[in-house]
Motif scaffolding. Structure first.
Motif, mmCIF file in Angstrom:
data_model
loop_
_atom_site.group_PDB
_atom_site.id
_atom_site.type_symbol
_atom_site.label_atom_id
_atom_site.label_comp_id
_atom_site.label_asym_id
_atom_site.label_seq_id
_atom_site.Cartn_x
_atom_site.Cartn_y
_atom_site.Cartn_z
ATOM 1 N N ALA A 75 16.451 40.742 35.680
ATOM 2 C CA ALA A 75 16.599 41.843 34.728
ATOM 3 C C ALA A 75 17.164 43.079 35.410
ATOM 4 N N GLU A 76 16.758 43.297 36.648
ATOM 5 C CA GLU A 76 17.265 44.451 37.386
ATOM 6 C C GLU A 76 18.753 44.290 37.698
ATOM 7 N N ILE A 77 19.158 43.064 38.048
ATOM 8 C CA ILE A 77 20.572 42.801 38.313
ATOM 9 C C ILE A 77 21.395 43.055 37.056
ATOM 10 N N LEU A 78 20.937 42.549 35.931
ATOM 11 C CA LEU A 78 21.653 42.746 34.674
ATOM 12 C C LEU A 78 21.754 44.228 34.339
ATOM 13 N N SER A 79 20.651 44.951 34.455
ATOM 14 C CA SER A 79 20.629 46.370 34.134
ATOM 15 C C SER A 79 21.586 47.153 35.032
ATOM 16 N N CYS A 80 21.541 46.873 36.320
ATOM 17 C CA CYS A 80 22.387 47.569 37.282
ATOM 18 C C CYS A 80 23.862 47.278 37.032
ATOM 19 N N THR A 81 24.179 46.018 36.751
ATOM 20 C CA THR A 81 25.571 45.617 36.543
ATOM 21 C C THR A 81 26.116 46.157 35.234
ATOM 22 N N VAL A 82 25.317 46.104 34.176
ATOM 23 C CA VAL A 82 25.740 46.653 32.885
ATOM 24 C C VAL A 82 25.994 48.154 33.004
ATOM 25 N N LYS A 83 25.122 48.856 33.703
ATOM 26 C CA LYS A 83 25.290 50.300 33.885
ATOM 27 C C LYS A 83 26.622 50.600 34.569
ATOM 28 N N ALA A 84 26.935 49.843 35.629
ATOM 29 C CA ALA A 84 28.202 50.058 36.342
ATOM 30 C C ALA A 84 29.395 49.782 35.424
ATOM 31 N N LEU A 85 29.313 48.711 34.654
ATOM 32 C CA LEU A 85 30.401 48.373 33.734
ATOM 33 C C LEU A 85 30.598 49.464 32.696
ATOM 34 N N GLN A 86 29.511 49.954 32.139
ATOM 35 C CA GLN A 86 29.603 50.972 31.093
ATOM 36 C C GLN A 86 30.085 52.316 31.638
ATOM 37 N N GLU A 87 29.991 52.489 32.940
ATOM 38 C CA GLU A 87 30.527 53.696 33.584
ATOM 39 C C GLU A 87 31.994 53.541 33.953
ATOM 40 N N ALA A 92 31.602 48.510 42.449
ATOM 41 C CA ALA A 92 30.311 49.170 42.242
ATOM 42 C C ALA A 92 29.156 48.225 42.526
ATOM 43 N N VAL A 93 29.313 46.958 42.124
ATOM 44 C CA VAL A 93 28.261 45.950 42.289
ATOM 45 C C VAL A 93 28.902 44.630 42.692
ATOM 46 N N VAL A 94 28.258 43.932 43.620
ATOM 47 C CA VAL A 94 28.623 42.559 43.959
ATOM 48 C C VAL A 94 27.396 41.699 43.703
ATOM 49 N N VAL A 95 27.498 40.783 42.750
ATOM 50 C CA VAL A 95 26.380 39.877 42.467
ATOM 51 C C VAL A 95 26.594 38.594 43.259
ATOM 52 N N ASP A 96 25.699 38.345 44.189
ATOM 53 C CA ASP A 96 25.784 37.168 45.046
ATOM 54 C C ASP A 96 24.983 36.032 44.417
ATOM 55 N N GLY A 97 25.698 35.096 43.793
ATOM 56 C CA GLY A 97 25.045 33.946 43.184
ATOM 57 C C GLY A 97 25.079 32.719 44.058
ATOM 58 N N GLY A 98 25.428 32.904 45.344
ATOM 59 C CA GLY A 98 25.512 31.770 46.260
ATOM 60 C C GLY A 98 26.819 31.019 46.103
ATOM 61 N N PRO A 99 27.012 29.949 46.881
ATOM 62 C CA PRO A 99 28.233 29.144 46.770
ATOM 63 C C PRO A 99 28.363 28.544 45.377
ATOM 64 N N ILE A 100 29.596 28.453 44.886
ATOM 65 C CA ILE A 100 29.838 27.997 43.517
ATOM 66 C C ILE A 100 30.313 26.554 43.482
ATOM 67 N N GLY A 101 29.639 25.750 42.660
ATOM 68 C CA GLY A 101 30.103 24.408 42.288
ATOM 69 C C GLY A 101 30.485 23.523 43.454
ATOM 70 N N ASP A 102 31.566 22.765 43.233
ATOM 71 C CA ASP A 102 32.023 21.837 44.267
ATOM 72 C C ASP A 102 32.994 22.501 45.225
#
Length: 267
Positions: free
Chosen positions: A60-72, A211-221
């Motif tokens: 929830a904190e990641i979403l809130s932080c990322t949405v705030k940056a986008l809306q700015e 503004a934000v980098v969301v690290d979701g780990g390595p992606i897929g294959d």
């Protein structure tokens, strides 16, 4: 050179920290030097929200932080179902310009938009295919190209009457779109002409501009294939603009289930 984020994580480990909250606080403090927040995210499990591990931030904190940056009007880096992407509000002309500047992208190359739900597509695109077709392909690693509607930002791809739209099969991306209440412009997280990225360290040079980098780990294959891009703007026809993930499955749905024919130029 090691990233500020990695240094922060190493310091936490060396001190034997056990609290993910403490890990997050230290990570954010270290990243203030770059004015970039690097946040570790893991997807929810089938049993509910994932357990939080050392260095991870609450979803929830990641979403809130990322949405705030986008809306700015800022640009953020996010994981998708194919590769890492750069995202901003599609309706913000200033943010669109920032994306092109960050990537060094040719101004005549379009950006796709990303929405959270299939019904959102009808607001920004003039759809000429059955809704069931959209449901068969989305969410998924496919970008569908339609004629754009008048409500879409005229500074987004002003050189074409068409726009590509995605609904990534990725919980974070869909929730971001839903929370923003408007489409995100989405493109690969890399310098133009460079390889696409499947881990955040691969585009570390871009971090100071985000503004934000969301690290979701390595992606897929880690195939580094982006979405398959298909033009559906002509009634009864399809045109593969860019082969990518799920190409064969996409073509099979279009031809076998819905009877669309390939444009002669593709054959």
């Amino acid at each position: 050179m090691r990233s500020v984020y990695n240094i922060g994580v190493e310091l936490i480990k060396s001190r034997g920290a056990r609290s993910s909250a403490a890990a997050h606080r230290l990570g954010v403090e270290m990243c203030k030097e770059l004015k970039t927040k690097v946040l570790r995210w893991s997807p929810p499990t089938s049993n509910g929200p994932s357990a939080q591990h050392e260095g991870q931030t609450d979803g929830a904190e990641i979403l809130s932080c990322t949405v705030k940056a986008l809306q700015e009007g800022q640009v953020v880096a996010v994981p998708t179902d194919t590769i890492y992407g750069l995202a901003c509000l599609a309706q913000s002309s200033e943010a669109i310009r920032r994306v092109y500047d960050i990537k060094g992208r040719n101004g005549q190359k379009p950006l796709a938009i990303c929405v959270g739900e299939i019904q959102d597509i009808y607001k920004y695109c003039k759809v000429k295919v059955k809704k069931e077709l959209l449901g068969d392909l989305l969410p998924g690693p496919v970008t569908l190209v339609f004629e754009r509607s008048e409500i879409l930002n005229t500074d987004l791809n002003p050189f074409t009457p068409l726009v590509g739209v995605r609904i990534p099969d990725h919980a974070l991306m869909r929730r971001l779109c839903q929370m923003c209440g408007e489409p995100l412009a989405l493109t690969s997280a890399n310098i133009s002409t460079h390889s696409s990225t499947v881990a955040v360290h691969e585009f570390q040079d871009l971090w100071p501009k985000l503004a934000v980098v969301v690290d979701g780990g390595p992606i897929g294959d880690q195939s580094r294939l982006g979405s398959t891009v298909v033009d559906l703007s002509v009634l009864g026809k399809y045109h593969v603009i860019r082969p990518g993930c799920a190409l064969s499955a996409t073509v099979d749905v279009l031809e076998r289930k819905y009877g669309l024919s390939q444009n002669p130029g593709d054959e």
